[in-house]
Design an enzyme around this catalytic site. Structure first.
Site, PDB file in Angstrom:
ATOM      1  N   GLU A   1      -5.172   3.109   5.956  1.00 40.08           N
ATOM      2  CA  GLU A   1      -4.981   3.291   4.516  1.00 40.08           C
ATOM      3  C   GLU A   1      -5.614   4.603   4.060  1.00 40.08           C
ATOM      4  OE1 GLU A   1      -6.226   0.163   1.967  1.00 40.08           O
ATOM      5  OE2 GLU A   1      -5.397  -1.437   3.211  1.00 40.08           O
TER       6      GLU A   1
ATOM      7  N   ARG B   1       0.827  -1.214   0.000  1.00 39.50           N
ATOM      8  CA  ARG B   1       0.000   0.000   0.000  1.00 39.50           C
ATOM      9  C   ARG B   1       0.862   1.264   0.000  1.00 39.50           C
ATOM     10  NH1 ARG B   1      -2.284  -3.660  -1.234  1.00 39.50           N
ATOM     11  NH2 ARG B   1      -4.179  -4.630  -0.427  1.00 39.50           N
TER      12      ARG B   1
ATOM     13  N   SER C   1     -11.270  -0.821   2.781  1.00 36.78           N
ATOM     14  CA  SER C   1     -10.558  -1.189   4.005  1.00 36.78           C
ATOM     15  C   SER C   1      -9.983   0.056   4.674  1.00 36.78           C
ATOM     16  CB  SER C   1      -9.423  -2.163   3.692  1.00 36.78           C
ATOM     17  OG  SER C   1      -9.932  -3.388   3.215  1.00 36.78           O
TER      18      SER C   1
END
Length: 291
Positions: free
Chosen positions: A285, A165, A215
């Site tokens: 995130e 990520r 998420s």
């Protein structure tokens, strides 16, 4: 003069998948490179800040809104597929599910995992989006960017310092204009079947129809954030209008007109509970703007 509209004081809640966000001082939605260049020149002349986003997933915007220009890239679309060599040239505003389906229909294998991710190609490249042990960096040959000062750059995928990520682009003030992907040839029928199975799995295991950002927390590898949160009995826990999904505990739902503060407080609470119980500090995130 370009036909692009520059609008003032538009609610950004209509531009995020959470349905949360205050007014944009200015907002623009370019559809092509000429409009994009015009907007960049305009921000430079006005000397105002520019915030760039795509589908508005993975994004929490303050209820106070964002100063300067909000540059929404979700209408910046176009896909060219060369079936013979597996090359796909795609503009950054294209949605991942659209690209996954078109690649499958063309008999190109490698993007089946992306069918249920509610983000744009540009956002996926910046975040190195992924699912099911795949990530976009594995298929990315190169990208074209446009800096906020109007300079183009072609960057090879291997030079973007990809990680979980993460990419070099998260620290750069530039806009992803397009991406060049390389996929493998396969049988279209089989690829479509796997793509559909992946989507059905997401529909069953994630709150796909609810207002979420995707998420919320990065997985503290090799552990899974969702499992840690679920073990603490936090499914369904609420703060104001924000709720931890009863279906998947790494999703926060806008259950009842949640404010940006509701979401931030719920994130803070989850992080504290996980740290107190496991000694693990979860990282988000989610990109936060306007705070």
């Amino acid at each position: 003069m370009n036909s692009i509209k520059l609008e003032k004081n538009i609610s950004l809640s209509n531009f995020t998948t959470w349905g949360i966000g205050g007014p944009a001082e200015w907002i623009a939605q370019p559809k092509n490179i000429e409009e994009l260049k015009y907007i960049i020149n305009w921000t430079n002349k006005k000397k105002i800040p520019c915030s760039v986003f795509g589908a508005g997933s993975n994004l929490l915007i303050s209820d106070k809104g964002i100063k300067g220009l909000s540059l929404c890239m979700r209408n910046f679309k176009g896909i060219e597929i060369d079936k013979n060599n597996g090359i796909i040239e795609v503009l950054s505003g294209e949605m991942l599910p659209t690209l996954a389906r078109k690649a499958a229909a063309s008999g190109l294998h490698g993007f089946e995992w992306a069918v249920g991710i509610p983000g744009t190609i540009g956002g996926a490249v910046v975040m190195n989006a992924g699912a099911q042990e795949h990530c976009i960096s594995s298929y990315l040959e190169s990208i074209t960017t446009l800096s906020l000062t109007g300079e183009y750059q072609r960057i090879k995928g291997k030079d973007l310092n990809f990680g979980y990520r993460h990419s070099l682009l998260q620290n750069e003030k530039s806009i992803v204009v397009s991406a060049r992907l390389k996929l493998a040839s396969g049988h279209a029928k089989e690829i479509r079947q796997v793509t559909n199975e992946n989507l059905n799995h997401r529909l069953k295991t994630q709150p796909y129809q609810a207002q979420t950002c995707g998420s919320v927390f990065r997985n503290p590898e090799p552990l899974k954030a969702a499992k840690l949160i679920e073990e603490l009995g936090l499914k369904g826990f609420r703060f104001g209008g924000a709720e931890i999904s009863k279906i998947h505990s790494n999703f926060i739902i806008n259950a009842n007109q949640a404010s940006s503060n509701d979401v931030r407080e719920l994130i803070k609470y989850v992080k504290k509970r996980v740290f107190d119980s496991y000694g693990i500090l979860l990282e988000t995130e989610v990109k936060q703007c306007g705070f």
